[in-house]
Design an enzyme around this catalytic site. Structure first.
Site, PDB file in Angstrom:
ATOM      1  N   ALA A 150      25.727 -17.933 -22.729  1.00 18.51           N
ATOM      2  CA  ALA A 150      24.153 -17.918 -23.175  1.00 18.51           C
ATOM      3  C   ALA A 150      23.202 -17.889 -22.087  1.00 18.51           C
ATOM      4  O   ALA A 150      23.460 -18.390 -21.070  1.00 18.51           O
ATOM      5  CB  ALA A 150      23.775 -19.344 -24.023  1.00 18.51           C
TER       6      ALA A 150
ATOM      7  N   GLY B 226      25.810 -25.078 -18.333  1.00 25.05           N
ATOM      8  CA  GLY B 226      27.207 -24.467 -18.503  1.00 25.05           C
ATOM      9  C   GLY B 226      28.031 -24.259 -17.348  1.00 25.05           C
ATOM     10  O   GLY B 226      29.125 -24.297 -17.324  1.00 25.05           O
TER      11      GLY B 226
ATOM     12  N   GLU C 170      29.288 -27.393 -16.170  1.00 22.78           N
ATOM     13  CA  GLU C 170      30.365 -27.895 -17.171  1.00 22.78           C
ATOM     14  C   GLU C 170      31.604 -27.114 -16.898  1.00 22.78           C
ATOM     15  O   GLU C 170      32.598 -27.740 -17.071  1.00 22.78           O
ATOM     16  CB  GLU C 170      29.980 -27.504 -18.708  1.00 22.78           C
ATOM     17  CG  GLU C 170      28.764 -28.679 -19.273  1.00 22.78           C
ATOM     18  CD  GLU C 170      28.071 -28.465 -20.540  1.00 22.78           C
ATOM     19  OE1 GLU C 170      27.971 -29.689 -21.062  1.00 22.78           O
ATOM     20  OE2 GLU C 170      27.697 -27.531 -20.762  1.00 22.78           O
TER      21      GLU C 170
ATOM     22  N   GLU D  58      19.873 -29.635 -19.088  1.00 27.51           N
ATOM     23  CA  GLU D  58      19.771 -29.470 -20.534  1.00 27.51           C
ATOM     24  C   GLU D  58      18.571 -30.246 -21.237  1.00 27.51           C
ATOM     25  O   GLU D  58      17.704 -29.857 -22.102  1.00 27.51           O
ATOM     26  CB  GLU D  58      21.007 -29.601 -21.330  1.00 27.51           C
ATOM     27  CG  GLU D  58      21.969 -28.376 -21.341  1.00 27.51           C
ATOM     28  CD  GLU D  58      23.099 -28.828 -20.107  1.00 27.51           C
ATOM     29  OE1 GLU D  58      23.827 -28.174 -20.041  1.00 27.51           O
ATOM     30  OE2 GLU D  58      22.520 -29.601 -19.619  1.00 27.51           O
TER      31      GLU D  58
END
Length: 284
Positions: free
Chosen positions: A86, A131, A134, A154
């Site tokens: 994304a 991400g 992550e 985020e």
């Protein structure tokens, strides 16, 4: 496996991810991660002639669900994949009903990386935001250039980490500090990340811009001579043991140790030690 990349898997900046898988599992040509972020193989493989599949018979394999094809000689593979995760422009065009399933796919991919039965190394040479971090947190070891930038940012966008960040960051650096970083959406450089225990090694960036990646390869080469079965069950024992109390963890260790006893590799290790020569492990 090393993720060396700005913006991998849905970070706020687009980029490219490098992956290195280190020993003790059969990783075949063209490894593809499940979901929409699967990439193409463009890199070389490091092979160990004579290396064979992992031990036969039952073994504690909880969570090892990665879809990889067999290649009995492969010990380390370098993959590169273009980021198809994304970005903010893409997310802005999504309906609310599309966001949940999309994030679930990203989470599933990151979980598959975390559950690989091989040692994994995240090499952060640029940006690892959202991400991207992550993904790095799903790896066993993280190294970074001092100029790298990383953070779970985020909350700045009025959302929360959705790829495992709220669970893996506290396990990596402790609950209080993880809350501070997530609540503030703070971005750390390599030195700051090393100071809080987020990464294991920090390096000055080189002219090629791949200092962390080179360190990841050095670590992978340290892992290569070790027994493949032992490496696999050692990772399993550590991962499962950290989720339970000490007594249960010791029982898990005992069960994992038992998996190494009947292997030919254990006998080869003892013989090599006696003969003062490098062992010739076959993963069986």
């Amino acid at each position: 496996m090393a993720a060396a990349a700005p913006g991998a898997l849905g970070a706020l900046q687009a980029g490219r991810a490098r992956l290195v898988a280190a020993c003790c599992a059969r990783l075949g040509p063209g490894l593809r991660l499940p979901g929409s972020v699967a990439g193409r193989q463009v890199g070389p493989a490091i092979r160990a002639p004579g290396w064979a599949p992992a031990a036969r018979g039952p073994a504690p394999r909880r969570g090892y669900s990665s879809e990889v094809k067999a290649d009995d000689e492969l010990r380390v593979r370098h993959l590169e994949e273009e980021n198809r995760g994304a970005d903010l422009k893409e997310r802005a065009k999504m309906n609310s009903s599309e966001v949940g399933p999309f994030v679930s796919k990203i989470r599933a991919v990151i979980n598959d990386i975390a559950n690989l039965p091989v040692p994994t190394i995240a090499a952060i040479d640029g940006l690892a935001l959202g991400g991207g971090l992550e993904l790095a947190l799903a790896c066993d070891i993280r190294v970074a250039a001092s100029s790298a930038k990383m953070g779970l940012v985020e909350t700045k966008l009025a959302i929360i980490p959705g790829g495992g960040g709220t669970q893996r960051l506290p396990r990596a650096i402790g609950m209080s500090l993880a809350k501070e970083l997530i609540f503030s959406a703070r971005v750390l450089d390599g030195q700051e990340a090393k100071a809080v225990g987020l990464i294991s090694h920090v390096l000055e960036q080189n002219q090629e811009g791949d200092a962390a990646y080179r360190k990841a390869l050095d670590l992978a080469r340290e892992f290569l001579p070790q027994g493949p079965v032992a490496m696999r069950v050692a990772k399993l024992a550590i991962n499962q043991g950290m989720e339970v109390d000490l007594v249960t963890g010791l029982a898990i260790e005992e069960a994992c140790y038992a998996q190494t006893i009947p292997t030919k590799d254990r006998l080869e290790g003892l013989l090599a030690f006696k003969e003062k020569r490098p062992p010739r492990y076959k993963g069986e």
